[in-house]
Design an enzyme around this catalytic site. Structure first.
Site, mmCIF file in Angstrom:
data_model
loop_
_atom_site.group_PDB
_atom_site.id
_atom_site.type_symbol
_atom_site.label_atom_id
_atom_site.label_comp_id
_atom_site.label_asym_id
_atom_site.label_seq_id
_atom_site.Cartn_x
_atom_site.Cartn_y
_atom_site.Cartn_z
ATOM 1 N N ASP A 1 -68.708 -73.861 3.468
ATOM 2 C CA ASP A 1 -68.194 -75.060 4.132
ATOM 3 C C ASP A 1 -66.668 -75.014 4.037
ATOM 4 O O ASP A 1 -66.107 -75.076 2.938
ATOM 5 C CB ASP A 1 -68.747 -76.306 3.429
ATOM 6 C CG ASP A 1 -68.229 -77.599 4.060
ATOM 7 O OD1 ASP A 1 -67.141 -77.572 4.660
ATOM 8 O OD2 ASP A 1 -68.902 -78.629 3.923
ATOM 9 N N ARG B 1 -56.467 -89.109 -4.328
ATOM 10 C CA ARG B 1 -56.476 -87.837 -3.598
ATOM 11 C C ARG B 1 -55.340 -87.803 -2.583
ATOM 12 O O ARG B 1 -55.269 -88.667 -1.707
ATOM 13 C CB ARG B 1 -57.824 -87.669 -2.908
ATOM 14 C CG ARG B 1 -58.024 -86.299 -2.300
ATOM 15 C CD ARG B 1 -59.432 -86.134 -1.782
ATOM 16 N NE ARG B 1 -59.644 -86.871 -0.540
ATOM 17 C CZ ARG B 1 -60.596 -86.581 0.346
ATOM 18 N NH1 ARG B 1 -61.432 -85.579 0.106
ATOM 19 N NH2 ARG B 1 -60.733 -87.296 1.442
ATOM 20 N N PHE C 1 -69.305 -82.004 -1.223
ATOM 21 C CA PHE C 1 -69.392 -83.259 -0.478
ATOM 22 C C PHE C 1 -70.879 -83.550 -0.272
ATOM 23 O O PHE C 1 -71.652 -82.652 0.080
ATOM 24 C CB PHE C 1 -68.659 -83.116 0.855
ATOM 25 C CG PHE C 1 -68.514 -84.406 1.572
ATOM 26 C CD1 PHE C 1 -67.564 -85.342 1.171
ATOM 27 C CD2 PHE C 1 -69.341 -84.719 2.636
ATOM 28 C CE1 PHE C 1 -67.441 -86.559 1.824
ATOM 29 C CE2 PHE C 1 -69.228 -85.939 3.296
ATOM 30 C CZ PHE C 1 -68.275 -86.860 2.890
ATOM 31 N N TYR D 1 -61.748 -82.571 12.408
ATOM 32 C CA TYR D 1 -60.889 -83.776 12.384
ATOM 33 C C TYR D 1 -60.017 -83.889 11.147
ATOM 34 O O TYR D 1 -59.312 -84.874 11.000
ATOM 35 C CB TYR D 1 -61.729 -85.048 12.547
ATOM 36 C CG TYR D 1 -62.859 -85.257 11.574
ATOM 37 C CD1 TYR D 1 -62.617 -85.712 10.283
ATOM 38 C CD2 TYR D 1 -64.166 -85.035 11.956
ATOM 39 C CE1 TYR D 1 -63.663 -85.920 9.399
ATOM 40 C CE2 TYR D 1 -65.222 -85.231 11.078
ATOM 41 C CZ TYR D 1 -64.967 -85.674 9.808
ATOM 42 O OH TYR D 1 -65.996 -85.880 8.928
ATOM 43 N N LYS D 2 -60.077 -82.901 10.257
ATOM 44 C CA LYS D 2 -59.218 -82.959 9.064
ATOM 45 C C LYS D 2 -57.906 -82.224 9.383
ATOM 46 O O LYS D 2 -57.121 -82.694 10.193
ATOM 47 C CB LYS D 2 -59.965 -82.382 7.866
ATOM 48 C CG LYS D 2 -61.221 -83.192 7.499
ATOM 49 C CD LYS D 2 -61.899 -82.602 6.276
ATOM 50 C CE LYS D 2 -63.252 -83.253 6.017
ATOM 51 N NZ LYS D 2 -63.139 -84.649 5.566
#
Lengths: 417, 417
Positions: free
Chosen positions: A204, A376, A133, A229-230
């Site tokens: 990560d 995705r 990312f 928050y995922k």
């Protein structure tokens, strides 16, 4: 396809849901009617416990306890307390994780501290994945520029061979799961290769925390960060977490020296004396409301083993891959089919990927698009069922067969994709 | 004192409240019955609009819009939008303020960027106030250590003479209001002295934003930061704000390079291209829930001029000082009596300050203690009345006359003081 085949898939979905009933936490979340939510890897669904925790934090703690809530509602120690709860999910010991800043700020601290631990005249290279990312690449390059180090972009598949026999690398900073393809990298193997070359490893976990049986301690990771928050469903912009292996804590140097990382913050001394342990990784006043919401959301894992959650996740994504085959959806699959190499998402390639995602959303199946051609679909295991998976696959089939993605209204781009 | 004197003070309080009725926003906040809250300079009282905004953000935006809320509820642009609202309160132009990280992280960015703008072979010195809130001294020293600069601790009263005729200072980093004494420093004068010496000026507005008619643009400030959870009442751990003078934005270097500060974040490029304008000061995904709460809280200022709020604040603190005199409370006052030198608090010295504060709290008057001997009473103007001020003063008188602070239960220290 025949109705019989679909009926058989539906029966299989029901059977799998019955097998995995122990990890079904659908009741802990609120989702709109008619929505199949496959974007929990970007923003986890509303956790009812997070909502309730937030209401209590606002109405009773902030509203009535006021400043006293720092003690009475244990706001001050929340960064470590919630860190300890996350530690259970990622195989880390108590006292090694703190929450509070964003993922990017947390990664900045980790990479900087790693460099300060290990950089010397011969070790000036940091490795990272060009396909991470972007914020990971940006922040790592930024630290390298500040410290006069060299950033080398090396794909995870090449990391071990780059490291082998080398003595110039100080840090390998990798993502556990590729955010686009969903490929799960071997944390233990890359960490071992780094250690064999005298380097440190930073991971990560944004796309693995809460869905993969991450074993930070067993894998020997030196540093790690992850997102609240995922899959953890802490709410929009929820605070991230930072892991520092206990062995490194005594020499952990925080680049951002603030009062929350001080040994005696209320002595109000102008001299900075770092706190013992993971507290020294704190910086400023923590985002209490965000931490409280995250703490509530984490109760969805109460009584579950992350291994069982991982098994459910693999069953969901595996079933989706089977549905693609059985429903005749022949898009290229960017995600590995082997369980050991797959995170909790399935990514498909399509030249009109953006419009495919919009057409799916119009059918109530919410996934997301990633440049350049990725559809995705994330499978948050706690609130998705195998039945949802089948619904999503049949909707995708309709979108493709009916060429719904060709409609003009599905091509308009929003600011945030 | 006589009943007559008290009656006269009560009449005066009523008269002053009537005079300042236009700035009375008590209805916008919830405070418990029987509490006089003089700690809004540490944690602002519960804003009802913040509570409502948060509920909407959780129940409707997160719960039903889900990932679409980034567009539909304008989460993505919230850091700049809320920054613009704060800009109106601190005399800054639109597009110069962003919210998101903590005050300490924001200050880290400001000090680092200032140093990168101005450090050269001859300019290696940063000035800051040894009596600033410790995090300011820590983070500034940390940046100096990273960049090989020298931190000089120079009290604000000495700053102008230190700067005069010098050419070695690159930055003067000061707090607008001393967090202990409540003394308001002359932002424009110190900034002018810095500029005359070729240095930049950075201001911490934590104790002035929302209560002092800060004039960042008029005063020529180069950078500023401030807190969202004190007088602005954004809630516990609310995000802070960062101001960068528009002239510096094209050369503003963010030390923490993240995807939210990128020119095209959704292109997902591994190369970091800073966004135009204040957006480049962003780092990671913003703490949406905290920003939404802060945005709600700021509606308390709708229709008010900050000049009128400042006048109310001075009237409240001035009346408190008069009450001290007229009620015969002869503790040393650490806060200047001149209006132009006073923030929105009154600090008193007492050898048993901690116990005095606890005894006041037992009477429903909530202030706080600051090392070593400060009874700190903050007067958040939007929800405090002159009547509250008189109540607090009479409670203080009782605590002192009755030596209530000598009781053992008022000496037990909590973790957070």
């Amino acid at each position: 396809m025949s109705d019989d085949a679909l009926t058989e898939l539906r029966q299989r979905a029901d059977r799998l849901d019955a097998e995995h009933v122990a990890t079904d936490r659908r009741d802990a979340f609120e989702l709109p009617e008619g929505v199949t939510y496959l974007d929990g890897n970007s923003l986890g669904a509303l956790s009812l416990a997070a909502r309730d925790a937030l209401r209590d934090a606002v109405d009773r703690q902030w509203g009535r306890q006021l400043i006293r809530a720092w003690n009475e509602s244990r706001w001050w120690t929340a960064p470590e307390r919630v860190g300890d709860r996350i530690a259970e999910l990622v195989g880390a010991p108590a006292g090694s994780i703190v929450v509070g800043d964003s993922t990017t700020v947390s990664l900045y601290k980790a990479v900087y501290a790693a460099a300060r631990l290990r950089a010397d005249d011969s070790r000036r290279v940091v490795l990272t994945d060009p396909d991470s990312f972007p914020t990971d690449v940006h922040v790592t390059r930024g630290v390298c520029d500040q410290l006069g180090l060299t950033l080398e972009l090396v794909h995870p598949t090449e990391a071990a061979s780059r490291l082998e026999g080398s003595n110039d690398v100080l840090l390998a900073a990798y993502s556990h799961v590729d955010y686009r393809t969903g490929e799960l990298w071997d944390l233990a193997a890359i960490t071992r290769a780094a250690h064999d070359a005298g380097a440190l490893a930073c991971w990560d976990l944004c796309h693995s925390a809460g869905v993969v049986d991450v074993d930070l301690a067993g894998g020997g990771a030196d540093f790690a960060v992850g997102c609240g928050y995922k899959y953890l469903s802490g709410g929009p912009g929820a605070p991230a977490f930072l892991y520092v292996a206990p062995a490194h804590l005594p020499r952990f140097t925080n680049p951002i020296l603030g009062w929350n990382g001080h040994a005696t913050p209320f002595a109000m001394s102008p001299e900075h004396v770092p706190a013992e342990g993971i507290t020294r990784a704190r910086v400023g006043t923590p985002p209490v409301l965000g931490i409280v919401a995250l703490e509530g959301a984490l109760t969805a894992y109460d009584g579950l083993s992350v291994g069982d959650v991982r098994a459910r996740s693999l069953s969901l994504t595996g079933f989706f891959l089977d549905c693609l085959d059985l429903l005749g959806i022949d898009l290229p699959v960017a995600t590995p089919r082997e369980d050991t190499r797959r995170g909790s998402q399935v990514s498909l390639r399509h030249p009109d990927a953006y419009a495919v995602v919009q057409a799916l959303i119009a059918r109530g199946v919410i996934g997301d698009f990633r440049e350049p051609d990725i559809v995705r679909l994330g499978f948050a295991p706690l609130y998705l069922s195998h039945g949802d998976v089948l619904d999503a696959a049949t909707a995708l089939r309709e979108v493709l067969v009916g060429e719904e993605f060709a409609r003009p209204e599905h091509r308009r781009r929003d600011l945030v994709t």
